[in-house]
Design an enzyme around this catalytic site. Structure first.
Site, mmCIF file in Angstrom:
data_model
loop_
_atom_site.group_PDB
_atom_site.id
_atom_site.type_symbol
_atom_site.label_atom_id
_atom_site.label_comp_id
_atom_site.label_asym_id
_atom_site.label_seq_id
_atom_site.Cartn_x
_atom_site.Cartn_y
_atom_site.Cartn_z
ATOM 1 N N ASP A 154 76.419 12.197 39.060
ATOM 2 C CA ASP A 154 77.668 12.965 39.015
ATOM 3 C C ASP A 154 78.819 12.028 39.368
ATOM 4 O O ASP A 154 78.713 10.823 39.164
ATOM 5 C CB ASP A 154 77.591 14.174 39.954
ATOM 6 C CG ASP A 154 78.421 15.357 39.462
ATOM 7 O OD1 ASP A 154 79.653 15.205 39.364
ATOM 8 O OD2 ASP A 154 77.855 16.419 39.166
ATOM 9 N N HIS A 176 79.680 10.136 36.556
ATOM 10 C CA HIS A 176 80.790 10.841 35.908
ATOM 11 C C HIS A 176 82.138 10.221 36.215
ATOM 12 O O HIS A 176 83.167 10.827 35.933
ATOM 13 C CB HIS A 176 80.786 12.313 36.316
ATOM 14 C CG HIS A 176 79.615 13.080 35.780
ATOM 15 N ND1 HIS A 176 79.443 14.433 35.989
ATOM 16 C CD2 HIS A 176 78.554 12.692 35.031
ATOM 17 C CE1 HIS A 176 78.325 14.838 35.406
ATOM 18 N NE2 HIS A 176 77.760 13.786 34.827
#
Length: 444
Positions: A249, A272
Site C-alpha cells: 500500500d 502505492h
C-alpha cells in the site's frame, strides 16, 4: 657540641615545616568548605548514566515459541517507574514472541527500547479474539522514548492477508493490527529498525508531536493488502529521513489534521507511492498542510506522489511541496484525485469537496508506466488553485511514444522544462471565472 647544635637546628626546621603544612591544610579545608567544592564520589554512590534491563532477567526465553509477553510487560513496568534513564534490551540472539501488548506512560525518565534481536507476533489471527484487532505493539502517552537497535519487528501477517476481503471478496472486511502504533507520544525517536510483514499498517503515528523516524526498512510483499509503511494522523512536527519502504500500500500516508511534516531521502516501492489522503470520507472535515517531500526514489508503484480526497468532504490541503523526486516505471507519477473512491460500489457525485491549493511539484523526473504522467483532477465545486509544475520530465517507461497531462478544474502555473506539456489553466482565468460566477449568482 657543634653537631648537637646542628641537629637541634634541623629538628626545629622540620617542626616548622610540619606545622606550616598542617596550617595550610586546615586553611584549605576551611576554604573548600566555604565554597562547597564538589567531591569525588565513590563508585558505589556515583549515579549511573543509564540503567540496563535485559528482558531475559524478567523471564523472557527468546526462543520464538514461548510467550514472552509477561516478561516484556514486567520489564516495561520496571523501566517506566525508574527515576533514571533506562534501556530495555532485546539482545541479538533473542526472538521474543509477544501477544498484543500496551506499553504506556507516562514514564519517570527517558526510556530506550533497544531491539537488537527480533520481536514476532502470533501468526494466528484468532489470538486477537475478544481484543482490539487494530493493535499489536501499542505505545501510548510517552515522552522522550527512543526505539532503536538494528533488529526486526515481524508482524507475521501472512494469515491475516489471506483472510482479507481484498484477497477473498467472500470474506467480511475486518480490521487488522498495526505492528507499531504510537499514540499521544512526543519528543520521540524511532530509528535503525526493520519492520516487516505487518498484519496491516506497519507504523502509525496518531496525535503525536515532535517525532523523528530515520534509518528504517519497512518491507512486505507487494500483494499484501493495506500494509501502509508509515501512516500519520492528527500529528505535527514529524521528520522522516533515510528510510526504505516496500509494501502493498502507501509507502507513506498522511491523513487528517496533520501539519509540519518533513520527509526526505526516501526509497519507495513497490506499493502505492507517497500519499496525502485519503481525506473527506463520509463528508468529514479534514486538513493537511505544511508538508515537504524532498529527495525520493519511487519505483514500480501504482502512484508516485499523490493527493486523494473523497467527494462530499470539506476542509483544506495547502502548502505541499514534492521536490527532487526520481520516478522509475511508476503509474500516475503526479496525481491529484478529488474523485477518489475505494469502494466496491460506485461513489455518488457530491457537490462539496476539500479545497486544494498551493501545491508544488518541482524537479520530478523519470519514467511513467501510464500514458497520463500528470493527472490533476479537481472538483467542479472547489477547483484546485495555485498548482506549480516546475522542471518536470516524465518519459514513457517502455521508451516508445509519449506521455500526456490531464487537468480538470486545475489552476496554476509552470516554469522551466515541463514534459509532458502542462495543462493547467492560469490563476487569472480562475479569478475571472469566480468574479463572473459571483455576478451571475447575484442576478439569480
Amino acid at each position: 657540641m657543634s653537631y648537637s647544635r646542628g641537629g637541634t637546628l634541623v629538628t626545629l626546621l622540620l617542626l616548622l615545616v610540619v606545622a606550616s603544612s598542617l596550617a595550610l591544610t586546615a586553611n584549605a579545608n576551611s576554604f573548600e568548605s566555604l565554597l562547597q567544592l564538589p567531591r569525588r564520589q565513590s563508585r558505589s554512590t556515583r549515579p549511573r548514566s543509564e540503567r540496563l534491563l535485559h528482558v531475559g532477567n524478567f523471564g523472557a526465553k527468546g526462543n520464538g515459541v514461548t510467550d514472552d509477553t509477561k516478561a516484556f510487560a514486567d520489564a516495561w513496568k520496571t523501566a517506566c517507574s525508574s527515576k533514571v534513564k533506562t534501556r530495555i534490551l532485546v539482545p541479538e540472539n533473542y526472538t521474543c514472541l509477544l501477544r498484543p501488548i500496551d506499553l504506556s506512560g507516562p514514564c519517570k525518565a527517558r526510556l530506550t527500547l533497544q531491539i537488537s534481536g527480533t520481536i514476532i507476533a502470533p501468526n494466528d489471527p484468532d489470538v486477537w479474539e475478544g481484543l482490539n484487532r487494530r493493535k499489536w505493539l501499542y505505545f501510548h502517552g510517552l515522552s522522550r522514548l527512543t526505539v532503536e537497535g538494528g533488529g526486526t519487528v515481524n508482524g507475521m501477517g501472512q494469515e491475516w492477508w489471506e483472510r482479507s476481503c481484498k484477497h477473498n471478496h467472500s470474506n467480511p472486511c475486518r480490521g487488522a493490527p498495526t505492528a507499531l502504533t504510537f499514540h499521544k507520544c512526543k519528543n520521540m525517536r524511532v530509528e535503525n529498525l526493520n519492520v516487516i510483514d505487518s498484519q496491516q499498517m506497519h507504523i502509525a503515528l496518531t496525535s503525536c508531536r515532535r517525532v523523528t523516524i530515520s534509518g528504517l526498512k519497512v518491507i512486505a510483499p507487494a500483494t499484501s493488502p493495506n500494509t501502509d509503511g508509515i501512516h500519520i494522523s492528527v500529528s505535527r512536527g514529524i521528520v522522516i529521513d533515510n528510510t526504505t519502504v516496500s509494501t502493498g500500500d502507501d509507502c507513506i500516508s498522511i491523513v487528517k489534521n496533520s501539519t509540519q511534516i518533513s520527509i526526505s531521502n526516501i526509497i519507495c516501492g513497490p506499493g502505492h507511492g507517497i500519499s496525502i489522503g485519503s481525506l473527506g470520507k463520509s463528508k468529514s472535515w479534514e486538513e493537511v498542510r505544511d508538508i515537504t517531500v524532498d529527495t525520493a526514489i519511487i519505483s514500480d508503484t501504482a502512484n508516485g506522489v499523490r493527493i486523494k480526497t473523497w467527494q462530499g468532504g470539506s476542509g483544506l490541503v495547502s502548502k505541499i511541496i514534492f521536490r527532487n523526486i526520481k520516478m522509475n516505471n511508476v503509474s500516475n507519477p503526479i496525481i491529484i484525485d478529488q474523485y477518489y473512491c475505494d469502494s466496491r460500489k460506485p461513489c455518488a457525485n457530491q457537490t462539496s469537496a476539500i479545497s486544494i491549493e498551493n501545491i508544488s511539484f518541482v524537479h520530478v523526473r523519470g519514467t511513467s508506466a501510464s500514458k497520463e504522467a500528470i493527472k490533476i483532477s479537481c472538483s467542479d465545486s472547489s477547483p484546485c488553485r495555485n498548482i506549480l509544475l516546475q522542471d518536470i520530465d516524465l518519459e514513457p517507461s517502455n521508451g516508445d511514444g509519449f506521455t500526456e497531462s490531464f487537468c480538470w478544474e486545475a489552476y496554476g502555473s509552470s516554469s522551466g522544462q515541463v514534459y509532458p506539456p502542462p495543462c493547467l489553466s492560469d490563476d487569472t482565468s480562475f479569478l475571472e471565472q469566480s468574479v463572473q460566477s459571483g455576478i451571475t449568482s447575484a442576478y439569480l
